[in-house]
Motif scaffolding. Structure first.
Motif, PDB file in Angstrom:
ATOM      1  N   LEU A  69      67.965  18.158  33.884  1.00  0.00           N
ATOM      2  CA  LEU A  69      69.435  18.580  34.027  1.00  0.00           C
ATOM      3  C   LEU A  69      70.219  17.380  34.502  1.00  0.00           C
ATOM      4  O   LEU A  69      70.045  16.942  35.544  1.00  0.00           O
ATOM      5  CB  LEU A  69      69.605  20.067  34.871  1.00  0.00           C
ATOM      6  N   VAL A  70      71.551  17.168  33.931  1.00  0.00           N
ATOM      7  CA  VAL A  70      72.703  16.408  34.344  1.00  0.00           C
ATOM      8  C   VAL A  70      73.961  17.234  34.765  1.00  0.00           C
ATOM      9  O   VAL A  70      74.192  17.902  33.745  1.00  0.00           O
ATOM     10  CB  VAL A  70      72.853  15.301  33.442  1.00  0.00           C
ATOM     11  N   ASP A  71      74.207  17.508  36.022  1.00  0.00           N
ATOM     12  CA  ASP A  71      75.051  18.588  36.096  1.00  0.00           C
ATOM     13  C   ASP A  71      76.496  17.973  36.092  1.00  0.00           C
ATOM     14  O   ASP A  71      77.335  17.964  37.097  1.00  0.00           O
ATOM     15  CB  ASP A  71      74.690  19.216  37.551  1.00  0.00           C
ATOM     16  N   ILE A  72      77.097  18.014  34.828  1.00  0.00           N
ATOM     17  CA  ILE A  72      78.399  17.640  34.627  1.00  0.00           C
ATOM     18  C   ILE A  72      79.199  18.694  34.985  1.00  0.00           C
ATOM     19  O   ILE A  72      80.219  18.627  35.530  1.00  0.00           O
ATOM     20  CB  ILE A  72      78.286  17.168  33.138  1.00  0.00           C
ATOM     21  N   ALA A  73      79.079  19.914  35.094  1.00  0.00           N
ATOM     22  CA  ALA A  73      79.780  20.985  35.441  1.00  0.00           C
ATOM     23  C   ALA A  73      80.196  20.874  36.791  1.00  0.00           C
ATOM     24  O   ALA A  73      81.486  20.862  37.031  1.00  0.00           O
ATOM     25  CB  ALA A  73      79.091  22.214  35.258  1.00  0.00           C
ATOM     26  N   ARG A  74      79.083  20.533  37.657  1.00  0.00           N
ATOM     27  CA  ARG A  74      79.389  20.394  38.922  1.00  0.00           C
ATOM     28  C   ARG A  74      80.335  19.119  39.394  1.00  0.00           C
ATOM     29  O   ARG A  74      81.330  19.099  40.043  1.00  0.00           O
ATOM     30  CB  ARG A  74      78.110  20.439  39.659  1.00  0.00           C
ATOM     31  N   LEU A  75      79.979  18.146  38.577  1.00  0.00           N
ATOM     32  CA  LEU A  75      81.011  16.817  38.494  1.00  0.00           C
ATOM     33  C   LEU A  75      82.436  17.032  38.288  1.00  0.00           C
ATOM     34  O   LEU A  75      83.246  17.006  39.075  1.00  0.00           O
ATOM     35  CB  LEU A  75      80.279  15.601  37.604  1.00  0.00           C
ATOM     36  N   ALA A  76      82.557  17.782  37.252  1.00  0.00           N
ATOM     37  CA  ALA A  76      83.751  18.252  37.050  1.00  0.00           C
ATOM     38  C   ALA A  76      84.727  19.070  37.981  1.00  0.00           C
ATOM     39  O   ALA A  76      85.662  18.787  38.103  1.00  0.00           O
ATOM     40  CB  ALA A  76      83.928  18.830  35.428  1.00  0.00           C
ATOM     41  N   GLY A  77      83.852  20.041  38.393  1.00  0.00           N
ATOM     42  CA  GLY A  77      84.518  20.770  39.453  1.00  0.00           C
ATOM     43  C   GLY A  77      84.878  20.000  40.884  1.00  0.00           C
ATOM     44  O   GLY A  77      85.761  20.153  41.272  1.00  0.00           O
ATOM     45  N   THR A  78      83.849  19.089  41.173  1.00  0.00           N
ATOM     46  CA  THR A  78      84.032  18.373  42.164  1.00  0.00           C
ATOM     47  C   THR A  78      85.321  17.416  42.121  1.00  0.00           C
ATOM     48  O   THR A  78      86.115  17.203  43.068  1.00  0.00           O
ATOM     49  CB  THR A  78      82.818  17.375  42.415  1.00  0.00           C
ATOM     50  N   ILE A  79      85.504  16.769  40.934  1.00  0.00           N
ATOM     51  CA  ILE A  79      86.817  16.025  40.797  1.00  0.00           C
ATOM     52  C   ILE A  79      87.982  16.915  40.397  1.00  0.00           C
ATOM     53  O   ILE A  79      89.107  16.536  40.753  1.00  0.00           O
ATOM     54  CB  ILE A  79      86.513  15.185  39.427  1.00  0.00           C
ATOM     55  N   VAL A 129      64.062  13.757  28.391  1.00  0.00           N
ATOM     56  CA  VAL A 129      65.357  14.331  27.668  1.00  0.00           C
ATOM     57  C   VAL A 129      66.331  14.952  28.915  1.00  0.00           C
ATOM     58  O   VAL A 129      65.790  15.764  29.451  1.00  0.00           O
ATOM     59  CB  VAL A 129      64.985  15.210  26.781  1.00  0.00           C
ATOM     60  N   MET A 130      67.636  14.442  28.727  1.00  0.00           N
ATOM     61  CA  MET A 130      68.490  14.843  29.851  1.00  0.00           C
ATOM     62  C   MET A 130      69.327  15.935  28.892  1.00  0.00           C
ATOM     63  O   MET A 130      69.809  15.365  27.800  1.00  0.00           O
ATOM     64  CB  MET A 130      69.301  13.710  30.279  1.00  0.00           C
ATOM     65  N   VAL A 131      69.898  16.978  29.662  1.00  0.00           N
ATOM     66  CA  VAL A 131      70.668  17.869  28.952  1.00  0.00           C
ATOM     67  C   VAL A 131      71.858  18.083  30.128  1.00  0.00           C
ATOM     68  O   VAL A 131      71.513  18.162  31.330  1.00  0.00           O
ATOM     69  CB  VAL A 131      69.883  19.254  28.856  1.00  0.00           C
ATOM     70  N   GLN A 132      73.056  18.032  29.580  1.00  0.00           N
ATOM     71  CA  GLN A 132      74.211  18.410  30.453  1.00  0.00           C
ATOM     72  C   GLN A 132      74.596  19.817  30.680  1.00  0.00           C
ATOM     73  O   GLN A 132      74.388  20.560  29.884  1.00  0.00           O
ATOM     74  CB  GLN A 132      75.372  17.895  29.848  1.00  0.00           C
ATOM     75  N   THR A 133      75.060  20.217  31.954  1.00  0.00           N
ATOM     76  CA  THR A 133      75.509  21.537  32.062  1.00  0.00           C
ATOM     77  C   THR A 133      76.913  21.631  31.421  1.00  0.00           C
ATOM     78  O   THR A 133      77.569  20.740  31.373  1.00  0.00           O
ATOM     79  CB  THR A 133      75.436  21.942  33.568  1.00  0.00           C
ATOM     80  N   ILE A 134      77.309  22.556  31.288  1.00  0.00           N
ATOM     81  CA  ILE A 134      78.600  22.947  30.560  1.00  0.00           C
ATOM     82  C   ILE A 134      79.737  23.182  31.581  1.00  0.00           C
ATOM     83  O   ILE A 134      79.492  24.159  32.295  1.00  0.00           O
ATOM     84  CB  ILE A 134      78.434  24.245  29.268  1.00  0.00           C
ATOM     85  N   VAL A 135      80.675  22.524  31.120  1.00  0.00           N
ATOM     86  CA  VAL A 135      81.938  22.560  32.140  1.00  0.00           C
ATOM     87  C   VAL A 135      82.892  24.001  31.702  1.00  0.00           C
ATOM     88  O   VAL A 135      82.909  23.980  30.579  1.00  0.00           O
ATOM     89  CB  VAL A 135      82.816  21.440  32.091  1.00  0.00           C
ATOM     90  N   PRO A 136      83.024  24.830  32.382  1.00  0.00           N
ATOM     91  CA  PRO A 136      83.645  26.156  32.213  1.00  0.00           C
ATOM     92  C   PRO A 136      85.147  25.850  31.622  1.00  0.00           C
ATOM     93  O   PRO A 136      85.711  24.982  32.089  1.00  0.00           O
ATOM     94  CB  PRO A 136      83.545  27.096  33.238  1.00  0.00           C
TER      95      PRO A 136
END
Lengths: 641, 80
Positions: free
Chosen positions: A223-233, A177-184
């Motif tokens: 964990l799928v670190d979408i918060a970090r992905l969004a921050g990187t972009i 099971v994968m869960v995404q981090t939350i984009v602030p």
């Protein structure tokens, strides 16, 4: 740069026609369909192109003729925003990672209900994996809370909601099971003070992400670190409130391709498809300039110049990868002596000869050299990533070996590490001691392979390995590893009988059973426990219940040492013969003739292909083997015969 | 950019977004006339048009569109 998948070459102008051609092939695939699909997918596709590709995926996933190189994965997609735009993008991105990914999405706005209802379609779908895709807006964390108490409650409720979804569906999910981090949220309320003030949306999201991290650290979810992905972009490009209002899209639709790739690479990593080896070009990749022309003093490397520092960073990136278990190799068009000079003589080189498992510097084409590297390391060509500044070399390798990952690089070397790492070739979902040791282990294997080449014939090679084979009864210390081998060895396993640790313990204590384990050490390192034997006394015979070996020691004559041990122990016990059994499984065809090769006589065969074998102990003579055998469990065979 | 040119560009974009081979596109065409044109592919269409012509729509502009002709005129005014 990263949101455009800049590490991939541009999509061909006739992309749509090529997808059509692939679809036409699904019913009767020609050779090379896998490679053609991979080549097409390994370009910077937009969300429409990925959607077109996803139709090929759906048809291949349903076809019995799909190329076997693909891993099939059914991925459930559950969240509260509109996910129907994302599922074709994820499925299309999967092709790039060797996946036939069926993304099955939950209905809009009812994630919890569908997870909790055992009768829901997601429960019945036969999911391999699940992705819980939530965001600050749907969790109610985008706006500040009225009080500290409310803030705590909201974070707890958001975490509980995600947990409820995961725990509700987990029994119906085979693998992970994968869960995404939350984009602030972007908009500040107080300003910088948001980070301090716990009632701000920004602080609540940070608190929830901390809890998700702790949960993942326990191993419950990936964990799928979408918060970090969004921050990187860049959050400003990531977030698109207009699309949320109009269609409840969780982020800007043009971010879908990079999002899809990150999800697909995580799935691929869970399926064991992450890359294992980074192959490095030398001139203008590890240092500036051409070593053959410029010499050690003339190449750009190290402090003092912008170019020299950029190449230093590339080497440091490679070394960091090695420390986490990625094997390093070199593939360069050069004279070997010249290519080695910087490694030996340049004071600023971060990478040393010791760090490189295979060093190929010659004038042969790179595709051939890459194949040789994979062979030496005994890994697939599809486990390689090739870093080269030269666009012509990259194109040649992509054309000859489509399964090798070859990142596009900008002109500017200071950006090489960013592109290499953004591509996520070495995506990992955990980090263990084995990973830390892996690069050294592969290097030892490569050294063994080099030694066999150098010595020419097998027996003198084996003798040169200085093998010590230690045979001991299974005991409390070795039991966990023995049980692990019993439960996961498939290929070199005569009966594929699985036993729990408790059953192994019972076998050790049972006076009618004999349970041994064999460890092999050679001059390149300790291979650990590589063989498990369990035999039963039955009248005047010993019946071999379990015989399994690790494939990494094939061809080392360890099976002959194992037989000598069993024969000795059986004789000492008064037995007249050894009885062996082969039970065929989908994976153990390699040992069908195991007992025949060891001199046993076949005594029966069933229609299912199960065979039994006998060895007359009076006639058996232990061979002389190219290893030292340290065996406390058997009488010396010379004395017995 | 002339009206007809924009219409032709739009047709190319739609072939790609809707993944179809044939499309008879005029000013009078509406979403009803194209089977693959639903609310979801509409989002992808908007994004593809923005990417091609290099500007962003406002939600209110998108909501006011009734026909392809409206869309072409909107693109004309935004690229003028």
């Amino acid at each position: 740069m990263l949101s455009d998948l800049a590490w991939l070459p541009k999509a061909p102008a006739d992309f749509r026609e090529r997808v059509r051609a692939l679809r036409a092939e699904v019913a009767a695939p020609a050779d090379g369909l896998y490679e053609r699909a991979l080549t097409l997918a390994t370009t910077a596709l937009d969300e429409n192109q990925l959607g077109q590709l996803s139709k090929v995926v759906a048809e291949l996933a349903a076809s019995p003729k799909a190329p076997p190189q693909f891993s099939k994965v059914k991925l459930g997609l559950l969240g509260d925003g509109t996910l129907s735009l994302l599922s074709p993008v994820i499925a299309g991105s999967g092709v790039r990672h060797g996946l036939l990914l069926e993304a099955i999405q939950g209905d809009y706005g009812s994630a919890v209900q569908q997870a909790m209802d055992p009768g829901s379609s997601l429960h019945a779908a036969g999911l391999d994996m699940l992705l819980v895709a939530t965001d600050a807006r749907s969790l109610g964390l985008n706006r500040s809370a009225e009080s500290l108490e409310t803030a705590d409650r909201r974070v707890a409720a958001a975490f509980a909601q995600i947990k409820l979804i995961v725990e509700g569906l987990k029994p119906a999910v085979a693998a992970a099971v994968m869960v995404q981090t939350i984009v602030p949220p972007i908009e500040p309320l107080f300003g910088s003070f948001d980070r301090v003030e716990k009632t701000s949306g920004y602080a609540m999201v940070a608190e929830l992400n901390d809890r998700l991290r702790d949960w993942a650290a326990e191993g419950a979810v990936v964990l799928v670190d979408i918060a970090r992905l969004a921050g990187t972009i860049g959050l400003e490009r990531w977030d698109a409130p207009g699309h949320w209002h109009a269609s409840k899209l969780p982020f800007a639709p043009e971010m879908a391709p990079v999002y899809g790739d990150v999800i697909a690479r995580t799935v691929a990593s869970l399926r064991g498809r992450a890359r294992k080896c980074l192959v490095l070009d030398l001139d203008n990749t590890l240092w500036g300039g051409v070593i053959g022309d410029d010499g050690v003093a003339g190449i750009a490397l190290g402090q003092g110049s912008a170019a020299g520092e950029a190449f230093l960073e590339i080497q440091q990136t490679a070394l960091e990868l090695r420390r986490r278990g990625v094997v390093l190799a070199v593939c360069s068009k050069n004279e070997e002596a010249a290519a080695l000079l910087p490694f030996r003589e340049h004071p600023e080189m971060v990478l040393k000869e010791d760090h490189i498992a295979v060093f190929q510097a010659n004038w042969t084409d790179k595709a051939a050299n890459l194949k040789a590297i994979a062979e030496t390391l005994n890994i697939g060509v599809d486990a390689l990533v090739f870093l080269d500044d030269n666009p012509a070399e990259r194109a040649q390798v992509r054309r000859e070996l489509p399964v090798v990952a070859v990142p596009e690089l900008p002109e500017e070397p200071s950006l090489y590490p960013r592109l290499l790492m953004a591509a996520g070739y070495f995506e990992a979902v955990a980090f263990t001691q084995d990973d830390r040791d892996r690069a050294a282990m592969y290097q030892a294997n490569a050294a063994r392979a080099a030694a066999v080449q150098a010595s020419g014939d097998l027996d003198s090679y084996l003798a040169s390995l200085d093998m010590v084979c230690t045979i001991r009864p299974v005991d409390a210390v070795t039991r966990p590893r023995v049980a692990q081998l019993i439960n996961k060895s498939n290929q070199f396993n005569l009966t594929t009988r699985r036993y729990t640790e408790a059953q192994v313990e019972a076998a050790e204590a049972d006076p009618r059973r004999h349970a041994s384990q064999i460890r092999l050490v050679d001059k390149f390192g300790d291979n650990g426990i590589i063989c498990v034997l369990i035999a039963d006394r039955a009248g005047d015979a010993w019946e071999i219940d379990t015989w399994l070996m690790s494939c990494r020691v094939l061809g080392r004559r360890v099976q002959e040492a194992a037989l000598a041990h069993l024969a000795g122990a059986a004789r000492a016990d008064g037995a007249k013969k050894l009885v062996g059994r082969y039970i065929p499984s989908p994976k153990n065809a390699m040992v069908r003739e195991h007992y025949a090769k060891l001199g046993f006589t076949q005594t029966s065969e069933t229609v299912e292909g199960e065979t039994t074998w006998e060895l007359d102990l009076a006639a058996y003579e232990a061979p002389s083997l190219p290893m030292v055998i340290d065996d406390l469990g058997a009488q010396p065979l010379a004395a017995a015969s | 950019m002339p009206h007809e040119t924009i219409l032709a560009e739009l047709r190319e974009i739609m072939l790609d977004v809707f993944d179809i081979d044939e499309l008879d596109l005029t000013d009078a065409t509406t979403a009803e006339d194209v089977e693959e044109w639903d609310s979801l592919s509409h989002v992808r269409l908007v994004v593809a048009v923005e990417r091609k012509f290099g500007f962003k729509f406002k939600n209110s502009e998108i909501e006011s569109l009734k026909t392809v002709g409206d869309l072409v005129r909107l693109i004309e005014s935004k690229t003028a």
